[in-house]
Design a protein around this motif. Structure first.
Motif, mmCIF file in Angstrom:
data_model
loop_
_atom_site.group_PDB
_atom_site.id
_atom_site.type_symbol
_atom_site.label_atom_id
_atom_site.label_comp_id
_atom_site.label_asym_id
_atom_site.label_seq_id
_atom_site.Cartn_x
_atom_site.Cartn_y
_atom_site.Cartn_z
ATOM 1 N N GLU A 43 0.853 -1.184 0.000
ATOM 2 C CA GLU A 43 0.000 0.000 0.000
ATOM 3 C C GLU A 43 0.891 1.237 0.000
ATOM 4 N N GLN A 50 0.415 7.890 -4.329
ATOM 5 C CA GLN A 50 1.071 8.620 -5.413
ATOM 6 C C GLN A 50 0.197 9.798 -5.806
ATOM 7 N N GLU A 51 0.759 10.994 -5.657
ATOM 8 C CA GLU A 51 0.018 12.238 -5.925
ATOM 9 C C GLU A 51 -1.379 12.184 -5.312
ATOM 10 N N GLN A 109 -3.219 9.678 -4.458
ATOM 11 C CA GLN A 109 -4.060 8.510 -4.713
ATOM 12 C C GLN A 109 -3.451 7.275 -4.062
ATOM 13 N N TYR A 110 -4.250 6.627 -3.240
ATOM 14 C CA TYR A 110 -3.798 5.384 -2.619
ATOM 15 C C TYR A 110 -3.772 4.279 -3.655
ATOM 16 N N LYS A 111 -2.696 3.486 -3.599
ATOM 17 C CA LYS A 111 -2.545 2.375 -4.542
ATOM 18 C C LYS A 111 -2.265 1.099 -3.760
ATOM 19 N N TYR A 112 -2.766 -0.003 -4.274
ATOM 20 C CA TYR A 112 -2.639 -1.302 -3.609
ATOM 21 C C TYR A 112 -2.159 -2.329 -4.624
ATOM 22 N N PRO A 164 -1.558 -6.437 -4.861
ATOM 23 C CA PRO A 164 -1.584 -7.734 -4.196
ATOM 24 C C PRO A 164 -0.326 -8.520 -4.553
ATOM 25 N N ARG A 172 0.502 -9.640 -8.069
ATOM 26 C CA ARG A 172 0.865 -8.653 -9.092
ATOM 27 C C ARG A 172 2.174 -7.943 -8.769
ATOM 28 N N ARG A 188 4.781 -5.151 -11.219
ATOM 29 C CA ARG A 188 4.524 -3.712 -11.071
ATOM 30 C C ARG A 188 5.801 -3.009 -10.636
ATOM 31 N N LEU A 213 3.258 3.358 3.976
ATOM 32 C CA LEU A 213 2.502 4.424 4.644
ATOM 33 C C LEU A 213 2.905 4.628 6.100
ATOM 34 N N TYR A 250 4.638 12.763 -12.032
ATOM 35 C CA TYR A 250 4.257 11.637 -12.872
ATOM 36 C C TYR A 250 3.604 12.083 -14.159
ATOM 37 N N ASN A 251 3.704 13.363 -14.469
ATOM 38 C CA ASN A 251 2.995 13.848 -15.636
ATOM 39 C C ASN A 251 3.889 13.781 -16.866
ATOM 40 N N PRO A 252 3.633 12.793 -17.722
ATOM 41 C CA PRO A 252 4.529 12.582 -18.868
ATOM 42 C C PRO A 252 4.574 13.774 -19.817
ATOM 43 N N ASP A 253 3.551 14.643 -19.786
ATOM 44 C CA ASP A 253 3.593 15.818 -20.653
ATOM 45 C C ASP A 253 4.780 16.710 -20.304
ATOM 46 N N TYR A 268 -7.604 -6.687 4.492
ATOM 47 C CA TYR A 268 -7.252 -5.317 4.895
ATOM 48 C C TYR A 268 -8.295 -4.351 4.336
ATOM 49 N N SER A 289 -7.495 2.033 -8.060
ATOM 50 C CA SER A 289 -6.584 1.884 -6.916
ATOM 51 C C SER A 289 -5.724 0.629 -7.033
ATOM 52 N N PHE A 290 -6.080 -0.280 -7.926
ATOM 53 C CA PHE A 290 -5.271 -1.488 -8.136
ATOM 54 C C PHE A 290 -4.424 -1.405 -9.399
ATOM 55 N N TYR A 307 -0.211 4.174 -11.146
ATOM 56 C CA TYR A 307 -0.513 5.601 -11.197
ATOM 57 C C TYR A 307 0.022 6.166 -12.498
ATOM 58 N N PRO A 342 -1.491 9.482 -14.574
ATOM 59 C CA PRO A 342 -2.647 10.372 -14.716
ATOM 60 C C PRO A 342 -3.054 10.672 -16.152
#
Lengths: 455, 455
Positions: free
Chosen positions: A191, A194-195, A197-200, A202, A205, A209, A230, A449-452, B271, B287-288, B291, B293
């Motif tokens: 967990e 990023q900017e 937003q919570y990301k999870y 498992p 995966r 990732r 966190l 994280y903005n590729p632009d 969780y 969320s899975f 990230y 944008p």
């Protein structure tokens, strides 16, 4: 004459002993190394003359209390779960204490008493946790002291094989407890944030990732998420940081191939397989594949995980002798993870002349004077040989330096501590530079994280 | 006048009540339905006149003991973990007892005492476990009584939607506890044996290791492995059988699409996610995913799991409104599994006019008089409506039939039992045929797994 007692003569202890003995004459202290294994402790003391050896069973309260009350500072190099008994004695007999392990709940519970007594219990002062805390907090505090606002903190550490000893397709060898490597990432989703937003992620995966990181002279690495990013918000005082991500480093391509083991179920440590003593490596693989007596194990595996014949993953599996029908697991009632560990140890054990490598990579994104910037900070430490490994050095040296500075009253902050305070990390990081454990910093524009915005 | 006490007014109780009331006058017994919810139990009793209602808190020992000592037989339709308190009272007051649940260790521990007192505690007498035990043991015992040797036993059960109500791309609706469907297969690898070889399937591969089964008039189904096949070796007396495999049935294509949820981590119940009350379905999916944008959730999902644009999996996901940014999870501190359940319930809840379907498929391979043969035995039961579902019928009827036969002394085998004895399963299976719950058998050559022998 003062005395430091080191309890536990494990792998990281050699570098710690060498460091402390080098200082003992000038700094006027004696060193005692204690372990329950008489042979190990006597050999260790002999190698590190004039340290004295003590055979100590920490579960014998009398022996333990006697050992602790007669010294000035205790370093516990035992497995983490054993620290607490030592810690309670240190409270009882007013001794300072140092460990390289995470602060447990039981240790945390001693905090008030330790503080009241003016004692210093320094924990998490190895490499990870340890050098990561210190090097990160030094930069974070510097940014904040200038009025900067933290936008991003990413941090990755890896225990790897040094380039000159890197001679397998996985670019990996075991440089610490193999079991921990096999089961790494299990027990819950990773967990992070990023900017905002919570990301999870498992477990199934996790190894797909990854993100790439480049270190000058050392090339590319891949980072995969740790479970507990966190928790560092409160430890580092980064409660409102939009991006916080901690991870582990491998060489690029490791994770994609490791995912084969994850998907097949070979890293599971929760149940035992049948008949593992006589089971061949090939049968082990086959037990996770569909029953189909007219197809080969190879074909079934390729089909199950859709591995093309020219995929490098395949060569990695073959290199491990995974399809060998002669080699036996040879362990009674092994879990899949134990069987896999056996197979990997055949190939991934460091040879006597092999050197290991610790790699650390921090990214700090921040806003200062209206400008968004990023500092990347990297550290690479190479092992000398199988005894003075990079792992042993990066764990043992900060432990030793901290112990000495506490003994000398240079660090006197009381409590159950992590090395996140300037009065702790500044002198220790400075001393580590003398052993070539140093961070290289580069500063650049923060792109998030903005590729632009990518150049 | 004798009395049967039913404790627990849940979903399966309606069919049970209807069956028993239909018999109560001729067979001369009264029926009491007990539940802690006064409203539920009074409505249930009213619907099933002349049953009487009893408001009962099973954690109130006095209330519970009073209820039990005044009746002749107790049926516990409570969740499995609550049976044991009832069972202990039944021992104390010499009452027979019936449940549809697996025999727990605590229940098993009462076995000797129950046997000594000459009581019958019949368990696992619903559909699965229940009808599966009875229908399988009837064929296995028949084969063995002729001198046959069992080579293979495979058994699959599924709770599905009836063809006439099957109107979604998943060919699936919730016909029992949705939570159990969402977390099905978790908690350990599936283990079974095929032609003497042990096979293990971890959760992350479970939904990709299906086999197809065909039932005349009903078409194709897919079977996926249950966790506990090997436990049936001792229960069925099949210690040496080379092939033993138990599984769950779905319509073909369900598992491949469900695997998307498994891989993303959406079925994890260990969780809680952050901010789930205000989280949209789209954010839940995001969320899975990595990230990024500037990429859509759809694109990231397609890329992560390599789903082609013309793959039917995609339509299944869209049908569930998975990418809807307006619909909210609306649950505080939801686990991924709870959030997914919410999304699925929008689409997979049975409509008032919908009918469900229970499907069972057994394969028996055996050698008899030097010949290898196979019997396939199938059962399909359709629901009448939302109250008298196939699930309620196939659970409630065997429970009711067993209860009545025990009450009448037709079944008097003492002990903590499963319905695996001829004197139990023969009369009950016979009675079930009167409710159109019957098995169709076909006999053919046994071909095992050797494709060379395939026609």
């Amino acid at each position: 004459m003062r005395t430091i007692l080191i309890i536990g003569a494990g792998k990281s202890t050699s570098s710690l002993m060498r460091f402390l003995l080098g200082k003992s004459q000038n700094e006027n202290f004696k060193l005692i190394i204690a372990d329950k294994n008489a042979e190990v402790v006597q050999r260790m003391a002999k190698q590190h003359s004039p340290a004295s050896a003590l055979v100590l069973d920490i579960f014998n309260t009398e022996e333990r209390e006697q050992a602790i009350q007669s010294v000035d500072l205790v370093i516990s190099m035992l497995p983490a779960r054993f620290h607490i008994e030592i810690a309670k004695d240190c409270v009882k007999y007013n001794k300072n204490m140092v460990t390289a392990s995470y602060v447990s709940k039981e240790m945390e519970a001693l905090s008030e008493e330790v503080k009241q007594k003016g004692l210093t219990f320094m924990n998490e002062i190895g490499v990870d946790p340890g050098i990561d805390h210190m090097s990160a907090m030094q930069v974070i505090d510097r940014i904040r002291s200038k009025g900067g606002k933290m936008l991003l903190f990413e941090s990755f550490t890896g225990g790897l094989v040094a380039p000159e000893s890197d001679d397998n397709l996985w670019n990996y060898k075991f440089t610490w407890n193999p079991r921990n490597v096999v089961v790494a990432g299990q027990g819950g989703a990773a967990e992070f944030i990023q900017e905002g937003q919570y990301k999870y992620i498992p477990y199934q995966r996790l190894f797909r990732r990854t993100e790439f990181l480049q270190i000058p002279k050392y090339g590319r690495f891949e980072g995969l998420a740790n479970r507990n990013s966190l928790a560092y918000r409160s430890i580092y005082g980064l409660e409102d940081i939009p991006t916080l991500y901690r991870g582990t480093l491998r060489r690029v391509g490791f994770s994609k191939a490791w995912n084969v083991f994850v998907q097949l179920g070979m890293t599971d440590d929760t149940y035992t397989l049948q008949d593992t003593e006589q089971m061949s490596y090939r049968s082990f693989v086959n037990s996770f594949l569909p029953y189909s007596p007219t197809d080969s194990v190879e074909l079934k595996l390729r089909l199950s995980l859709k591995i093309d014949q020219d995929d490098l993953i395949w060569d990695k599996l073959v290199e491990l002798d995974l399809f060998n029908s002669k080699k036996k697991i040879g362990i009674k009632e092994a879990t899949p993870a134990q069987a896999l560990q056996k197979i990997l140890e055949d190939k991934w054990t460091l040879k006597p002349e092999d050197k290991d490598m610790i790699v650390m990579y921090h990214k700090f994104g921040f806003e200062l004077d209206g400008e968004k910037k990023q500092i990347d900070s990297t550290m690479v430490s190479l092992g000398e040989d199988q005894t003075y490994t990079a792992m042993a050095k990066t764990v043992g040296l900060p432990v030793g330096i901290a112990a000495l500075k506490i003994l000398n009253g240079e660090i006197k902050k009381p409590g159950v501590l992590r090395p996140i305070h300037p009065e702790v990390y500044n002198p220790i990081l400075k001393a580590l530079e003398g052993f070539d454990i140093r961070f290289e910093e580069t500063e650049k524009e923060y792109k998030g994280y903005n590729p632009d915005q990518l150049s």
